[in-house]
Design a protein around this motif. Structure first.
Motif, PDB file in Angstrom:
ATOM      1  N   GLN A 122       2.275  11.025   0.087  1.00 13.78           N
ATOM      2  CA  GLN A 122       1.798  12.690  -0.091  1.00 13.78           C
ATOM      3  C   GLN A 122       2.789  13.548  -0.559  1.00 13.78           C
ATOM      4  O   GLN A 122       2.468  14.501  -1.411  1.00 13.78           O
ATOM      5  N   LEU A 143      -8.317   2.621  -1.400  1.00 14.21           N
ATOM      6  CA  LEU A 143      -7.814   1.992   0.025  1.00 14.21           C
ATOM      7  C   LEU A 143      -8.729   1.126   0.690  1.00 14.21           C
ATOM      8  O   LEU A 143      -8.066  -0.052   1.241  1.00 14.21           O
ATOM      9  N   SER A 154      -0.894   4.306   3.565  1.00 23.48           N
ATOM     10  CA  SER A 154      -1.545   5.226   2.700  1.00 23.48           C
ATOM     11  C   SER A 154      -1.069   6.553   2.702  1.00 23.48           C
ATOM     12  O   SER A 154      -1.282   6.957   1.692  1.00 23.48           O
ATOM     13  N   PHE A 190      -8.644   7.943  -4.014  1.00 26.01           N
ATOM     14  CA  PHE A 190      -7.531   6.901  -3.592  1.00 26.01           C
ATOM     15  C   PHE A 190      -7.938   6.304  -2.390  1.00 26.01           C
ATOM     16  O   PHE A 190      -7.977   5.066  -1.966  1.00 26.01           O
ATOM     17  N   TYR A 191      -8.517   7.350  -1.528  1.00 29.80           N
ATOM     18  CA  TYR A 191      -8.593   6.947  -0.066  1.00 29.80           C
ATOM     19  C   TYR A 191     -10.089   6.303   0.041  1.00 29.80           C
ATOM     20  O   TYR A 191     -10.457   5.389   1.083  1.00 29.80           O
ATOM     21  N   ASN A 206      -7.047  12.500  -3.897  1.00 32.05           N
ATOM     22  CA  ASN A 206      -7.215  12.143  -2.619  1.00 32.05           C
ATOM     23  C   ASN A 206      -8.309  11.239  -2.457  1.00 32.05           C
ATOM     24  O   ASN A 206      -8.505   9.950  -1.871  1.00 32.05           O
ATOM     25  N   THR A 219       0.912  -1.384  -0.072  1.00 29.60           N
ATOM     26  CA  THR A 219      -0.109  -0.028   0.014  1.00 29.60           C
ATOM     27  C   THR A 219       0.795   1.067   0.093  1.00 29.60           C
ATOM     28  O   THR A 219       0.780   2.199  -0.831  1.00 29.60           O
ATOM     29  N   HIS A 260       2.208  13.496  -3.962  1.00 29.87           N
ATOM     30  CA  HIS A 260       0.850  13.903  -4.354  1.00 29.87           C
ATOM     31  C   HIS A 260       0.838  15.270  -4.676  1.00 29.87           C
ATOM     32  O   HIS A 260      -0.013  15.859  -5.443  1.00 29.87           O
ATOM     33  N   THR A 265      -1.575   7.984  -5.580  1.00 33.11           N
ATOM     34  CA  THR A 265      -2.202   9.491  -5.158  1.00 33.11           C
ATOM     35  C   THR A 265      -1.686  10.536  -6.281  1.00 33.11           C
ATOM     36  O   THR A 265      -1.989  11.716  -6.194  1.00 33.11           O
ATOM     37  N   SER A 301       0.738   3.746  -3.080  1.00 37.59           N
ATOM     38  CA  SER A 301       0.419   5.354  -2.566  1.00 37.59           C
ATOM     39  C   SER A 301       1.122   6.237  -3.703  1.00 37.59           C
ATOM     40  O   SER A 301       0.557   7.461  -3.972  1.00 37.59           O
TER      41      SER A 301
END
Length: 487
Positions: free
Chosen positions: A436, A411, A432, A406-407, A403, A390, A439, A398, A394
């Motif tokens: 960032q 996820l 996850s 993805f989340y 977001n 994961t 991202h 991402t 990510s």
């Protein structure tokens, strides 16, 4: 087929903008429209675009009024002491300036809003980079990475989304991740030091007095006259600041170009607001209202963090107050709005163009098929290591999707697969967050257009520079999380 077309659309977009064959706005609109026809859903393009515009309209409104607000704050001199203080501390040393950029971006990121962070950081640091002819993509890259690490704060968005998607407490996800995130932030500072050293070797070091003295000799540059024939570095290794010229050589793996693709001596000419930002004699200064403006800004940021009102509403009210108090007469207000119209149009236009891209990705089902494919290709033997999987996934996921996608879409599927092998939802949620830092430079993140737009940097140049460093930062956080037993 939708999976292949989805990846092909994203790849085509990235290649074209990085090779500067199309502008980001044109690519964000035309490429998804073309692929929508390939998918056979061209008749629904209007619906997809309207859905995307509806989703991003609040973001566009927020950015429009945020640019006006912070533009006015720059005009009236709110950030002038910060810029002068940083310049004095850095002593015109490129290494210190790059590190200072990372530190400033990290501190300002505490408000949880990327757009605000980039506006303040660029407003404060842009004049320094221009005065010393430093690479602007170094500034945008460092700021984006520092903000990406700090974006994992519970009120920043991703952590809250992960908690909501997996029905967990945000503090249970974030607090154990702090050691790994601190390692990631430290890595960004170290990387900033290395990039700063490279800039120092390229440019040399000036003292504050030398910079101020040579600024007096370059008044023509500050007011708009340019002559590229005088540009270049001086023989003693110090920055050449001769009248009319700005060196255009890129450093630290950068292109040395500005937002229009022109050389840096073009950027230093007439319409360069960066130099004017510290002009101590500009007629927009409001020294008697300094503490009012500071209190208004602190109150605005506090209201954002406390979520007293929606962010677009807060910036709309803030911009109206800032204009009305600092510039009571209507002609002066119109002049300030006109002065920042270019930034407003560029950024809001980019956001609405991105709405076409995201609308087609989601409306045609490309995002769902891409996510399902990536989950399906994971070997069964990797089940016990789903947190690691994961964390790695990510990074691309991402970057290539929002977001929310993805989340809320990917996820939960990954967490369910992990649970079958004994991997807890908390581990999956923490993993996850790893992507960032990368991202924050995604073409689907509206804030990044504020960053590159205000810094006058081509989005393609920013992407080429930052992707490798941001991905490395993500892997450092992932490695630290595994080392500390967090992931």
């Amino acid at each position: 087929m939708l999976t292949i077309l989805g990846f092909a659309m994203i790849a085509t977009f990235l290649v074209l903008i990085m090779m500067k064959k199309m502008s980001p706005i044109a690519a964000l609109v035309l490429i998804p429209a073309l692929f929508c026809v390939f998918v056979g859903k061209g008749a629904h393009l209007g619906d997809y675009v309207l859905d995307g515009v509806t989703d991003l309209a609040p973001t566009a409104a927020m950015l429009m009024f945020a640019i006006v607000y912070f533009g006015v704050m720059i005009d009236v001199g709110l950030f002038d002491p910060i810029v002068r203080g940083i310049l004095k501390f850095c002593k015109a040393d490129p290494m210190r300036i790059v590190v200072g950029t990372a530190v400033l971006a990290a501190i300002v990121s505490l408000d949880g809003d990327g757009s605000t962070t980039f506006m303040i950081t660029v407003s404060a640091m842009y004049p320094l980079y221009k005065r010393l002819k430093m690479s602007l993509v170094v500034m945008t890259g460092v700021a984006a990475m520092a903000n990406g690490v700090m974006n994992t704060l519970p009120w920043g968005g991703p952590t809250a989304r992960a908690a909501t998607a997996l029905k967990l407490d945000a503090s249970d996800i974030f607090v154990p991740m702090i050691p790994a995130l601190l390692v990631g932030l430290l890595f960004v500072f170290v990387l900033s030091y290395v990039l700063g050293v490279r800039e120092r070797r390229r440019l040399g070091v000036l003292t504050l007095d030398e910079v101020l003295e040579e600024e007096k000799e370059t008044e023509t540059v500050l007011v708009g006259a340019g002559n590229s024939g005088d540009s270049g570095n001086s023989g003693d290794g110090k920055v050449s600041m001769r009248k009319g010229g700005v060196a255009g050589a890129g450093g630290a793996g950068t292109s040395g170009t500005t937002g229009t693709g022109a050389s840096e001596d073009t950027a230093a000419s007439g319409d360069d607001d960066g130099f004017k930002g510290l002009d101590p004699n500009r007629d927009t200064l409001r020294p008697k209202l300094y503490w009012f403006n500071a209190l208004l800004t602190v109150s605005l940021l506090t209201a954002m963090i406390m979520e007293w009102l929606p962010i677009p509403v807060l910036f709309l009210i803030g911009a109206a107050l800032a204009l009305s108090v600092n510039f009571p007469n209507i002609p002066a207000q119109r002049a300030r709005l006109a002065a920042h119209a270019d930034n407003v149009l560029n950024v809001s236009g980019m956001v609405f163009a991105a709405a076409v891209f995201t609308g087609v990705l989601q409306g045609t089902g490309m995002v769902d098929h891409m996510a399902k494919w990536m989950v399906d290709v994971i070997p069964g033997s990797m089940g016990p290591h789903m947190a690691l999987v994961t964390g790695i996934l990510s990074l691309p996921l991402t970057y290539f999707m929002s977001n929310d996608g993805f989340y809320f879409g990917v996820l939960p599927v990954l967490a369910e697969a992990g649970a079958a092998h004994g991997v807890t939802p908390l581990e999956m949620a923490r993993a996850s967050l790893v992507g960032q830092p990368l991202h924050m430079s995604s073409p689907l993140v509206p804030a990044v257009y504020v960053l590159v737009g205000m810094a006058k940097v081509e989005f393609g140049d920013h992407t080429k520079f930052v992707v490798k460093w941001a991905a490395l930062t993500c892997l450092v956080i992932l490695g630290a999380g595994m080392l500390f037993g967090i992931i």
